[in-house]
Design a protein around this motif. Structure first.
Motif, mmCIF file in Angstrom:
data_model
loop_
_atom_site.group_PDB
_atom_site.id
_atom_site.type_symbol
_atom_site.label_atom_id
_atom_site.label_comp_id
_atom_site.label_asym_id
_atom_site.label_seq_id
_atom_site.Cartn_x
_atom_site.Cartn_y
_atom_site.Cartn_z
ATOM 1 N N GLU A 117 1.213 -0.928 -0.550
ATOM 2 C CA GLU A 117 -0.464 0.022 0.475
ATOM 3 C C GLU A 117 0.749 1.207 -0.109
ATOM 4 O O GLU A 117 2.116 1.299 0.491
ATOM 5 C CB GLU A 117 -1.028 0.215 1.186
ATOM 6 N N PRO A 118 0.220 2.597 -0.690
ATOM 7 C CA PRO A 118 1.267 3.122 -0.398
ATOM 8 C C PRO A 118 1.374 3.979 0.387
ATOM 9 O O PRO A 118 2.803 4.787 1.466
ATOM 10 C CB PRO A 118 0.794 4.492 -1.121
ATOM 11 N N LEU B 107 7.796 2.348 5.847
ATOM 12 C CA LEU B 107 8.896 1.848 5.126
ATOM 13 C C LEU B 107 9.843 2.526 4.607
ATOM 14 O O LEU B 107 11.005 2.230 5.686
ATOM 15 C CB LEU B 107 9.056 0.613 4.701
ATOM 16 N N THR B 108 10.045 3.556 3.542
ATOM 17 C CA THR B 108 11.011 4.300 3.151
ATOM 18 C C THR B 108 11.433 4.907 4.044
ATOM 19 O O THR B 108 12.655 5.422 3.672
ATOM 20 C CB THR B 108 10.307 4.754 1.485
ATOM 21 N N ARG B 109 10.166 5.754 5.141
ATOM 22 C CA ARG B 109 10.421 6.984 5.366
ATOM 23 C C ARG B 109 12.108 6.487 6.800
ATOM 24 O O ARG B 109 12.784 7.000 6.810
ATOM 25 C CB ARG B 109 9.495 7.970 6.445
ATOM 26 N N ARG B 110 11.740 5.352 6.790
ATOM 27 C CA ARG B 110 11.997 4.066 7.935
ATOM 28 C C ARG B 110 13.655 4.131 7.274
ATOM 29 O O ARG B 110 15.071 4.290 8.303
ATOM 30 C CB ARG B 110 11.966 3.023 8.907
ATOM 31 N N LEU B 111 13.975 3.413 6.544
ATOM 32 C CA LEU B 111 15.295 3.490 5.480
ATOM 33 C C LEU B 111 15.978 4.558 5.664
ATOM 34 O O LEU B 111 17.201 4.637 6.059
ATOM 35 C CB LEU B 111 15.024 2.838 4.069
ATOM 36 N N ARG B 112 15.601 5.546 5.057
ATOM 37 C CA ARG B 112 16.058 6.926 5.218
ATOM 38 C C ARG B 112 16.859 7.646 6.751
ATOM 39 O O ARG B 112 17.507 7.845 6.637
ATOM 40 C CB ARG B 112 15.220 7.656 4.436
ATOM 41 N N SER C 102 -6.464 6.769 3.084
ATOM 42 C CA SER C 102 -4.842 6.382 3.001
ATOM 43 C C SER C 102 -5.147 4.367 3.373
ATOM 44 O O SER C 102 -3.474 4.447 3.320
ATOM 45 C CB SER C 102 -4.106 6.680 4.572
ATOM 46 N N PHE C 103 -5.923 4.084 2.932
ATOM 47 C CA PHE C 103 -6.327 2.589 3.076
ATOM 48 C C PHE C 103 -6.023 1.834 1.393
ATOM 49 O O PHE C 103 -7.420 2.800 0.185
ATOM 50 C CB PHE C 103 -6.999 1.968 3.529
ATOM 51 N N LEU D 151 -0.603 -8.204 1.853
ATOM 52 C CA LEU D 151 0.203 -8.535 3.674
ATOM 53 C C LEU D 151 1.372 -9.197 3.365
ATOM 54 O O LEU D 151 2.812 -8.765 4.327
ATOM 55 C CB LEU D 151 -0.724 -9.306 4.225
ATOM 56 N N VAL D 152 1.840 -10.300 2.728
ATOM 57 C CA VAL D 152 2.604 -10.865 2.578
ATOM 58 C C VAL D 152 4.268 -9.703 1.991
ATOM 59 O O VAL D 152 5.160 -10.044 2.973
ATOM 60 C CB VAL D 152 2.786 -12.382 1.615
ATOM 61 N N ASN D 153 3.439 -8.757 1.287
ATOM 62 C CA ASN D 153 4.891 -8.529 0.881
ATOM 63 C C ASN D 153 5.418 -7.381 1.966
ATOM 64 O O ASN D 153 6.667 -6.829 1.822
ATOM 65 C CB ASN D 153 4.456 -7.421 -0.392
ATOM 66 N N TRP D 154 3.990 -6.427 2.480
ATOM 67 C CA TRP D 154 4.444 -5.854 3.757
ATOM 68 C C TRP D 154 5.686 -5.837 4.122
ATOM 69 O O TRP D 154 6.470 -5.515 4.904
ATOM 70 C CB TRP D 154 2.941 -5.295 4.287
#
Length: 400
Positions: A26-27, A33-38, A210-211, A225-228
């Motif tokens: 999901e966007p 998740l992208t924010r946490r990596l940065r 947002s969902f 779910l699995v991808n998340w």
């Protein structure tokens, strides 16, 4: 190319892009998740902000949001929880033209990292949605990107209650909470009724923006779910665990088809609801950050994982409330819940146990490496990953 172990500690833009492409989700989850990596590549070590610092930022934030002047008093840290950093305070403010004095509030903030990296916007929307169905702390203000508070945050009302009977011991994160028979008789029907209400609730066309709403008649909900959680494992692990990979492949091969899209709390267990000791009425359902729209079996699957089993006279109880899976399913359906498919329930139990493994051997260790105020607790929680590995082995053997 840099060693993947180094990339997990210091992610590059290229590697982040690879993770996003490999595990589409999901966007709003992708954004979190992208924010946490940065952030991970920028954070050396984390130290909790001082109360003075929090108070100054909070006063500016609420001053820009509330309709009248605000006064903050008795700001304190709120103990408990393995995820977010929380504070409690009294607020004088104006609401709907009425002067309010001493309203107890909770400020919920993200540290540099936590055992679950989630979206405060999603949590805010879900709490508003759930509040029409069950007792949920009212949410008032959101600093989605942390531009005001320095870290993504939300402010909600404070709700009184306890997580467990006074005479019962427990462990962290709701583990080990067991309810004697008289408590079970009072609390289990409420618990099930609220779960049923959530799963049956219609989602307005403009609700929960947002969902993603997975399509019924497809495996989209399962795949998201699995991808998340596969992405989280790929980004957080310190060493490979073959059982995690084997389980991911099993989940993908056996992904169930969604019959009806429901709002799923995602962490509906003991420890995440409060009740009044005298009346034994549930006063609040908490911790909505892991919620999503998907298969109702997900909430029941979380309840029946081995992690939340307690025992009384040798009898195993799920979340200290239900004497076995049959008891939970029977109470759920008797309360008007939609039918439960045992094969789908088994898939979600395996998924939820795998998710717990990812949280233990991946997220807890990664966040506990100097990036959170809960580093000791999260390092301790990681030890449960090996017990969960055995749970997964037995489940796959049974259902493989």
């Amino acid at each position: 190319m840099a060693d993947v172990r180094q990339l997990r500690s210091h992610p590059t833009d290229e590697w982040i892009a690879q993770m996003r492409a490999r595990y589409p989700t999901e966007p709003s989850i992708d954004e979190a998740l992208t924010r946490r990596l940065r952030k991970r590549g920028q954070t050396v070590s984390y130290s909790s902000p001082t109360l003075d610092h929090v108070g100054e930022r909070l006063a500016k934030f609420l001053g820009s949001q509330a309709e009248g002047p605000v006064a903050i008093r008795n700001l304190q840290r709120l103990t408990g929880g393995a995820s977010k950093e929380q504070f409690v305070f009294d607020l004088d403010w104006v609401r709907d033209g009425e002067q309010r004095v001493g309203d107890r509030m909770v400020l919920r903030c993200e540290p540099a990292a936590s055992i679950v990296e989630t979206s405060r916007r999603r949590e805010f929307e879900l709490m508003r949605f759930g509040g029409s169905l069950m007792p949920v702390p009212p949410v008032y203000w959101l600093d989605e990107d942390g531009s005001m508070m320095g870290m993504p945050s939300l402010v909600s009302g404070f709700v009184t209650g306890t997580q467990k009977p006074a005479q019962v011991s427990s462990n962290v994160s709701g583990m080990g909470i067991h309810f004697p028979a008289d408590y079970r008789a009072a609390l289990a029907p409420q618990y099930v009724r609220y779960m049923v209400a959530l799963h049956q609730a219609e989602i307005p066309a403009d609700g929960l923006p947002s969902f993603v709403r997975p399509a019924a008649g497809t495996t989209e909900a399962s795949e998201l779910l699995v991808n998340w959680w596969a992405r989280i494992w790929a980004e957080d692990l310190y060493e490979e665990a073959p059982i995690a990979t084997i389980t991911e492949h099993w989940l993908r091969r056996n992904a169930p088809v969604l019959d009806r899209a429901s709002v799923v709390h995602g962490d509906f267990r003991t420890g995440n609801f409060l009740f009044d000791e005298a009346s034994r009425s549930i006063t609040a359902v908490l911790d909505w950050e892991l919620g999503y729209i998907g298969d109702r079996h997900g909430d029941l699957g979380w309840v029946i994982t081995d992690l939340y089993i307690t025992r009384e006279a040798g009898v195993p109880y799920h979340c200290g409330l239900f004497a076995g899976t049959d008891d939970l399913v029977e109470q759920y359906e008797a309360a008007g819940g939609l039918p439960i498919d045992r094969k789908k329930l088994a898939w979600h139990k395996i998924f939820c146990t795998w998710k717990q493994l990812v949280l233990s051997l991946g997220c807890a260790l990664r966040a506990g490496d100097g990036r959170t105020h809960q580093d000791v607790l999260l390092t301790w929680l990681s030890g449960g990953g090996y017990v969960l590995s055995e749970s997964l082995r037995r489940l796959l053997e049974e259902h493989g």
